[in-house]
Write a protein that holds these residues in place. Sequence first.
Motif, PDB file in Angstrom:
ATOM      1  N   LEU A  24      -8.840  43.722 -43.050  1.00 56.31           N
ATOM      2  CA  LEU A  24      -9.521  42.742 -42.199  1.00 56.31           C
ATOM      3  C   LEU A  24      -9.443  41.319 -42.764  1.00 56.31           C
ATOM      4  O   LEU A  24      -9.872  40.372 -42.123  1.00 56.31           O
ATOM      5  CB  LEU A  24     -10.996  43.112 -42.030  1.00 56.31           C
ATOM      6  CG  LEU A  24     -11.302  44.425 -41.307  1.00 56.31           C
ATOM      7  CD1 LEU A  24     -12.816  44.582 -41.140  1.00 56.31           C
ATOM      8  CD2 LEU A  24     -10.633  44.466 -39.952  1.00 56.31           C
ATOM      9  N   ASP A  25      -8.880  41.204 -43.966  1.00 56.86           N
ATOM     10  CA  ASP A  25      -8.853  39.879 -44.598  1.00 56.86           C
ATOM     11  C   ASP A  25      -8.182  38.844 -43.703  1.00 56.86           C
ATOM     12  O   ASP A  25      -7.133  39.109 -43.118  1.00 56.86           O
ATOM     13  CB  ASP A  25      -8.077  39.943 -45.926  1.00 56.86           C
ATOM     14  CG  ASP A  25      -8.882  40.666 -47.004  1.00 56.86           C
ATOM     15  OD1 ASP A  25     -10.073  40.959 -46.741  1.00 56.86           O
ATOM     16  OD2 ASP A  25      -8.310  40.950 -48.068  1.00 56.86           O
ATOM     17  N   TRP A  26      -8.794  37.680 -43.625  1.00 56.39           N
ATOM     18  CA  TRP A  26      -8.178  36.598 -42.832  1.00 56.39           C
ATOM     19  C   TRP A  26      -6.868  36.159 -43.457  1.00 56.39           C
ATOM     20  O   TRP A  26      -5.908  35.871 -42.782  1.00 56.39           O
ATOM     21  CB  TRP A  26      -9.109  35.374 -42.757  1.00 56.39           C
ATOM     22  CG  TRP A  26     -10.354  35.579 -41.962  1.00 56.39           C
ATOM     23  CD1 TRP A  26     -11.628  35.488 -42.412  1.00 56.39           C
ATOM     24  CD2 TRP A  26     -10.458  35.895 -40.575  1.00 56.39           C
ATOM     25  NE1 TRP A  26     -12.528  35.733 -41.411  1.00 56.39           N
ATOM     26  CE2 TRP A  26     -11.835  35.981 -40.259  1.00 56.39           C
ATOM     27  CE3 TRP A  26      -9.539  36.134 -39.550  1.00 56.39           C
ATOM     28  CZ2 TRP A  26     -12.313  36.274 -38.983  1.00 56.39           C
ATOM     29  CZ3 TRP A  26     -10.010  36.427 -38.281  1.00 56.39           C
ATOM     30  CH2 TRP A  26     -11.374  36.495 -38.009  1.00 56.39           C
TER      31      TRP A  26
ATOM     32  N   ILE B 149     -13.044  37.623 -32.179  1.00 55.37           N
ATOM     33  CA  ILE B 149     -12.953  36.260 -32.717  1.00 55.37           C
ATOM     34  C   ILE B 149     -11.544  35.715 -32.521  1.00 55.37           C
ATOM     35  O   ILE B 149     -11.354  34.595 -32.050  1.00 55.37           O
ATOM     36  CB  ILE B 149     -13.333  36.246 -34.218  1.00 55.37           C
ATOM     37  CG1 ILE B 149     -14.838  36.463 -34.367  1.00 55.37           C
ATOM     38  CG2 ILE B 149     -12.911  34.928 -34.867  1.00 55.37           C
ATOM     39  CD1 ILE B 149     -15.299  36.596 -35.808  1.00 55.37           C
TER      40      ILE B 149
ATOM     41  N   LYS C 139     -11.248  47.714 -45.691  1.00 54.78           N
ATOM     42  CA  LYS C 139     -11.742  46.346 -45.700  1.00 54.78           C
ATOM     43  C   LYS C 139     -10.627  45.313 -45.901  1.00 54.78           C
ATOM     44  O   LYS C 139     -10.573  44.312 -45.190  1.00 54.78           O
ATOM     45  CB  LYS C 139     -12.809  46.165 -46.777  1.00 54.78           C
ATOM     46  CG  LYS C 139     -14.168  46.710 -46.404  1.00 54.78           C
ATOM     47  CD  LYS C 139     -15.125  46.449 -47.554  1.00 54.78           C
ATOM     48  CE  LYS C 139     -16.476  47.085 -47.287  1.00 54.78           C
ATOM     49  NZ  LYS C 139     -17.301  47.029 -48.510  1.00 54.78           N
ATOM     50  N   PRO C 140      -9.712  45.546 -46.874  1.00 54.75           N
ATOM     51  CA  PRO C 140      -8.693  44.508 -47.105  1.00 54.75           C
ATOM     52  C   PRO C 140      -7.814  44.253 -45.873  1.00 54.75           C
ATOM     53  O   PRO C 140      -7.235  43.174 -45.742  1.00 54.75           O
ATOM     54  CB  PRO C 140      -7.854  45.091 -48.252  1.00 54.75           C
ATOM     55  CG  PRO C 140      -8.747  46.067 -48.922  1.00 54.75           C
ATOM     56  CD  PRO C 140      -9.597  46.648 -47.848  1.00 54.75           C
TER      57      PRO C 140
ATOM     58  N   ARG D  20     -15.217  43.115 -33.720  1.00 53.39           N
ATOM     59  CA  ARG D  20     -15.769  41.757 -33.705  1.00 53.39           C
ATOM     60  C   ARG D  20     -14.700  40.740 -34.113  1.00 53.39           C
ATOM     61  O   ARG D  20     -14.563  39.693 -33.506  1.00 53.39           O
ATOM     62  CB  ARG D  20     -16.970  41.671 -34.639  1.00 53.39           C
ATOM     63  CG  ARG D  20     -17.770  40.391 -34.436  1.00 53.39           C
ATOM     64  CD  ARG D  20     -18.864  40.221 -35.466  1.00 53.39           C
ATOM     65  NE  ARG D  20     -19.801  41.335 -35.467  1.00 53.39           N
ATOM     66  CZ  ARG D  20     -19.927  42.202 -36.463  1.00 53.39           C
ATOM     67  NH1 ARG D  20     -19.152  42.109 -37.530  1.00 53.39           N
ATOM     68  NH2 ARG D  20     -20.808  43.173 -36.407  1.00 53.39           N
ATOM     69  N   ARG D  21     -13.913  41.122 -35.144  1.00 58.29           N
ATOM     70  CA  ARG D  21     -12.863  40.181 -35.571  1.00 58.29           C
ATOM     71  C   ARG D  21     -11.773  40.036 -34.507  1.00 58.29           C
ATOM     72  O   ARG D  21     -11.215  38.958 -34.326  1.00 58.29           O
ATOM     73  CB  ARG D  21     -12.250  40.641 -36.897  1.00 58.29           C
ATOM     74  CG  ARG D  21     -13.200  40.389 -38.049  1.00 58.29           C
ATOM     75  CD  ARG D  21     -12.495  39.866 -39.281  1.00 58.29           C
ATOM     76  NE  ARG D  21     -13.496  39.225 -40.117  1.00 58.29           N
ATOM     77  CZ  ARG D  21     -13.370  39.017 -41.422  1.00 58.29           C
ATOM     78  NH1 ARG D  21     -12.258  39.373 -42.047  1.00 58.29           N
ATOM     79  NH2 ARG D  21     -14.317  38.418 -42.091  1.00 58.29           N
TER      80      ARG D  21
END
Lengths: 446, 411
Positions: free
Chosen positions: A53-55, A303, A50-51, A299-300
Amino acid sequence: MSAKPETSKPEAPGVHEKPFWSLRPKSDRQAGDAVVSNFLLHWFPAKVYKPSLDWNYSFWLGTASAALFLLLVLSGLPLLLLYVPSVERAYGSVKDIEFVVTFGWWIRAVHRIAAHLMVAVVFLHLVRVFLTGAYKNGTGRGQHREWNWVMGVVMILLTLFLSFTGYLLPWDQLAYWAVTVGTNIASSIPFVGPDVRELLLGGRTIDQATLIRFYVLHVIFLPGGLGALLAYHMWRIRKDGGLAKADREVLETTRKEAAPGKTKTYTLLGVARGTSPLVRASSLERSELTVNSVNDLVRRVYIVVLGTFAVVSILACFIPSPLEEPANPMITPNPAKAPWYFLWLQEIVTDTTVKIGSFTINGAFLGGVILPGILLTALTVWPWLDKSPMEAAGAWFHASRKRQNAIFLIVVAIILAFTIVGTFMRGPYWHFFWPWQAWPELPTRI
Amino acid sequence: MEKRTDSPYPRKDLPILAIIGVLLVISTIVFAVTDHRKDWRYYQAEFKKMVAEKFGAEKAATIPSGMKQIWVPDMRRADRCITCHQGILWKGFETADHPYKTHPPEPIRTHPIEKYGCTSCHGGQGFAVQSQEAHGPVKFWEEPVLGKSMGEGYSLAGDDKGALIQMNCNVCHRFDRETKGMDMINHAKKLVRDKGCRACHVVNSRGGTIGPDLTFVGDKAAEQYDMSRLGGQKTAFAWHVSHFKNPKEVVPDTVMPNFGFGTKDAQSLAALMLSWKRAPVPVDFRPGVARTDPQTAEEVADEQRMKTGPGAWFVKTGCFICHSVSSLGVKSAAQIGPDLSTAVEDTQSRFGKTVDDFVKNPTGTMSVVLTRQIVLTDQEKEVAIQKLREAYAEHQKQKAAGTAATASGGH
């Protein structure tokens, strides 16, 4: 892949009845299979931390760079059919693209803006990787992040050279003189300088030989090379166990659990020699730390890629691409400037022509060769000089890297300052002008 | 089957993705609409209406629509002017406004547009299809349309404010002695002959070398002029006008004399200067005159007479380019300098020197001439003084005989 085929059709990953599919995996297993069965998704792991994927960790600058590269290839294709690489016709063909071709002005603006942005974003990506110590290896086996960093340095050079070769193609005054300044800096390399310049230009003056040379480099060799390196760069990220930040998470979680977990090995279809990469099962099984690449990572990526496209497309609607007078070797515009990303060098070149007694240090040699040479060498070998502990990998401004981050930021700040001065505050005769000071009126013919 | 792990990401990311989708749609609409909204669509529709009103809908239906251009491969020109200026070849719109107006038929008869295009005469940017870019002045295009508004901007002397177009006429017509419809340039050409510019300047490979060669002076870029002493417009044209009116004002150390040109003279000459360009014009586009700028038979005969007469030395040495020696029958075309018949007394009143002294140690313009253009040995200088005395003696004799020749010629 929405559901298991119910007919007697052969059942295997990647075999689908439908030519197009939209995926709604019902289980983690199905989501993982999607990566395996799709060529385009192959460079993603089944699960990501998860981290990662952090913006606000990576700012997705690498993905944005790749998106810009893709956009440049896509917008370059129609231009390939419209542009004529001849000194007699190049300028006219660009005028035609601007005025006559349907959407031509927009395609050219997209190409130009994406190119400028790519230089900037790739540079920011490098800055991010340095400041987070992301070229450092973590706990995984077979990690060689330092070599991916070297790859990145080569890619930024390729990006600059791609942009530089594209600069000449419109064959206007801007192009001609920017390339004149750029190649003259190259010619100040001791001993081989003039030969390097002649090799670049295909002669001693910028002419048809130069144009076709730059053109072929610009549309075939450089993008081909960059594309290949990009693929390798991506593949290495997977080999290295994802972003450095992921390593850090593993390190932190394993620290918390003293007992080592069980391990799993994966074969990589013979790509990797020797022992297969080893992945700690603890990380795989901690589902609260990971998500499936399909769809959360994908998905990211959408984006970022589509977001980049949207930004460039909108900018292209409002920022027209300049096209100056046709190239004229007899008339030097005042000031003659290199492309903006080389202006910090041009600024240094003009500032460092130093005289000590009767001894003159050639500014072009110091500012154009020695200084960038030193910077580039330091940048390339930095991962081996950086002796900070493993914990510093994947962390912004880690305490153990305070000093090197400070030095790096100072160099970056100087480069940016010189770039800004060179771009906005240098007028005729390279005189200094504040942004609010008007340049002397430029004369015209009539 | 194990269940799908819950993920917080769709909730956060899907709205962002939706916004980006909307942005993409908006940007697509913006560039598609921008691309479609062109001035020329409006002008074409208006022209169609005008034709329908005047000649009926049937006639209007024959007007082609879409972007149009005249492609002249010989001149590497693609002129898209006719995309908006659709009426140029129609009869009946002589009094209409631009861009619908009929072109005057006479120039088009001799210069058919399919051969010459538009911009080779009018200037402007043939590539462009937007009004501002096409007509200029616009950054990065150095050939704006040479129309009335430009002439008004320069407060052109005379009634024809559109005369600047003649600069482009003269690119092909430079070797004409006189061309119909090119009054401004014709006037300038006459000045060049009368004032003897060739005394100091080479024009079309003939002339002196004190001043710069003017054959292709029109190619000189605006950046190459020193405009620092120029008030008002900083253009090559304005520089020439100002320079012709008073050379020392723009170039303080020039040796070019002030000819006292008026505004009309200076503007005409400036236009002529800018027209002297290397022309990318194919040979068959040029008028049928010799591509040289020869002297007339009369001029040649005059020169021959002077070369064999009593003033032959002044002709042979080159003095006659600027000076007449009327007492010896030598007539200068330029008459830039004073008549040398009276040089013996002139040097006293002008420079406070005897003629001997002046020839040996000249000052002012003559110091330039005698060090660069006409270099005399000490022996030759003695001859020069001797000849000047002879001329003066002859002058005195003629004066006494009451048959003194005037400075403008005695034969």
